[in-house]
Design an enzyme around this catalytic site. Structure first.
Site, PDB file in Angstrom:
ATOM      1  CD  GLU A   5      -9.161  -8.489  -3.802  1.00 39.14           C
ATOM      2  OE1 GLU A   5     -10.079  -8.414  -2.995  1.00 39.14           O
ATOM      3  OE2 GLU A   5      -8.062  -9.184  -3.672  1.00 39.14           O
ATOM      4  CG  HIS A  46      -5.670  -5.931  -0.546  1.00 42.49           C
ATOM      5  ND1 HIS A  46      -6.858  -5.975   0.244  1.00 42.49           N
ATOM      6  CD2 HIS A  46      -6.000  -7.117  -1.504  1.00 42.49           C
ATOM      7  CE1 HIS A  46      -7.670  -7.100  -0.289  1.00 42.49           C
ATOM      8  NE2 HIS A  46      -6.952  -7.419  -1.270  1.00 42.49           N
ATOM      9  CE  LYS A  65      -3.766  -2.237   2.138  1.00 42.36           C
ATOM     10  NZ  LYS A  65      -4.914  -2.178   2.997  1.00 42.36           N
ATOM     11  CG  ASN A 114      -3.970  -2.455   6.444  1.00 41.36           C
ATOM     12  OD1 ASN A 114      -3.686  -2.009   5.303  1.00 41.36           O
ATOM     13  ND2 ASN A 114      -4.891  -3.512   6.694  1.00 41.36           N
ATOM     14  CE1 TYR A 152      -9.390  -2.675  -0.013  1.00 38.81           C
ATOM     15  CE2 TYR A 152      -8.260  -1.001  -1.151  1.00 38.81           C
ATOM     16  CZ  TYR A 152      -8.254  -1.987  -0.426  1.00 38.81           C
ATOM     17  OH  TYR A 152      -7.101  -2.634   0.136  1.00 38.81           O
TER      18      TYR A 152
HETATM   19  P1  CMP Z   1      -7.666  -4.534   3.358  1.00 42.04           P
HETATM   20  O1  CMP Z   1      -7.037  -6.004   3.812  1.00 42.04           O
HETATM   21  O2  CMP Z   1      -6.819  -3.814   2.240  1.00 42.04           O
HETATM   22  O3  CMP Z   1      -8.987  -4.359   3.318  1.00 42.04           O
HETATM   23  C1  CMP Z   1      -9.869  -3.458   3.657  1.00 42.04           C
HETATM   24  C2  CMP Z   1      -9.151  -2.122   4.127  1.00 42.04           C
HETATM   25  O4  CMP Z   1     -10.005  -1.134   4.794  1.00 42.04           O
HETATM   26  C3  CMP Z   1      -8.165  -2.599   5.276  1.00 42.04           C
HETATM   27  O5  CMP Z   1      -7.211  -3.479   4.732  1.00 42.04           O
HETATM   28  C4  CMP Z   1      -7.913  -1.410   5.802  1.00 42.04           C
HETATM   29  O6  CMP Z   1      -6.745  -0.563   5.052  1.00 42.04           O
HETATM   30  C5  CMP Z   1      -8.990  -0.645   5.879  1.00 42.04           C
HETATM   31  N1  CMP Z   1      -9.728  -0.639   7.058  1.00 42.04           N
HETATM   32  C6  CMP Z   1     -10.307  -1.642   7.606  1.00 42.04           C
HETATM   33  N2  CMP Z   1     -10.903  -1.141   8.919  1.00 42.04           N
HETATM   34  C7  CMP Z   1     -10.754  -0.016   9.089  1.00 42.04           C
HETATM   35  C8  CMP Z   1     -11.122   0.988   9.931  1.00 42.04           C
HETATM   36  N3  CMP Z   1     -11.638   0.649  10.838  1.00 42.04           N
HETATM   37  N4  CMP Z   1     -10.527   2.277   9.672  1.00 42.04           N
HETATM   38  C9  CMP Z   1      -9.928   2.563   8.677  1.00 42.04           C
HETATM   39  N5  CMP Z   1      -9.706   1.856   7.677  1.00 42.04           N
HETATM   40  C10 CMP Z   1     -10.053   0.709   7.834  1.00 42.04           C
END
Ligand code: CMP
Length: 140
Positions: free
Chosen positions: A128, A117, A11, A114, A51
């Site tokens: 995806e 993905h 990311k 984070n 998303y």
């Molecule tokens: P990802 O695994 O890419 O799938 C959905 C994404 O949404 C997740 O990783 C995070 O980057 C984001 N995400 C999930 N929960 C939250 C949250 N509570 N607040 C902000 N971003 C979130």
């Protein structure tokens, strides 16, 4: 696509922080073969479409802004049990809850930013992967 594949994105904050190589090393050392890989800037529209499943969630706008804030590295990965094994390698969505030694524990900065993905099912891995790659971009 075979069910021994998964899809990942490194990311924007992880690419910007210079951890692309370290994360890629962990992926390879985890036993995954890279079948396709590209550096890519997502538009807001592309991030929103990728998303779309999270459209109703309160963090959707923030997620779309973040995922289009800088380049990502998209990859298709191959390994037996790829989807589950890759989710184990990356750890929990929230780095505070991620196990020691996981990619998110090491490199994620928050639940939103984070680092990586990972697809959550074989079906989504295929959807995806097809979102980011044409068939001729995938090796083997
Ligand atoms: P990802 O695994 O890419 O799938 C959905 C994404 O949404 C997740 O990783 C995070 O980057 C984001 N995400 C999930 N929960 C939250 C949250 N509570 N607040 C902000 N971003 C979130």
């Amino acid at each position: 696509m075979a069910t021994n594949r998964t899809f990942t994105m490194i990311k924007p904050e992880a690419v910007a922080n210079g951890t692309t190589g370290k994360i890629t090393d962990m992926i390879i050392e985890g036993g995954f073969k890279i079948k396709a890989m590209k550096l890519k800037q997502l538009s807001k529209e592309e991030a929103g479409e990728f998303y779309a499943v999270h459209k109703e969630r309160p963090f959707y706008g923030e997620l779309v802004d973040y995922m289009s804030s800088g380049p990502i590295v998209a990859m298709i990965l191959e390994k037996d049990n790829a989807v589950a094994d890759f989710r184990a390698l990356i750890g929990a969505t929230d780095p505070a809850e991620a196990a020691e030694g996981t990619i998110r524990k090491k490199y994620a900065t928050s639940k939103a930013e984070n680092a990586v993905h990972g697809s959550d099912s074989d079906e989504n891995a295929e959807i995806e992967s097809n979102f980011h790659f044409d068939a001729e971009e995938v090796v083997g």
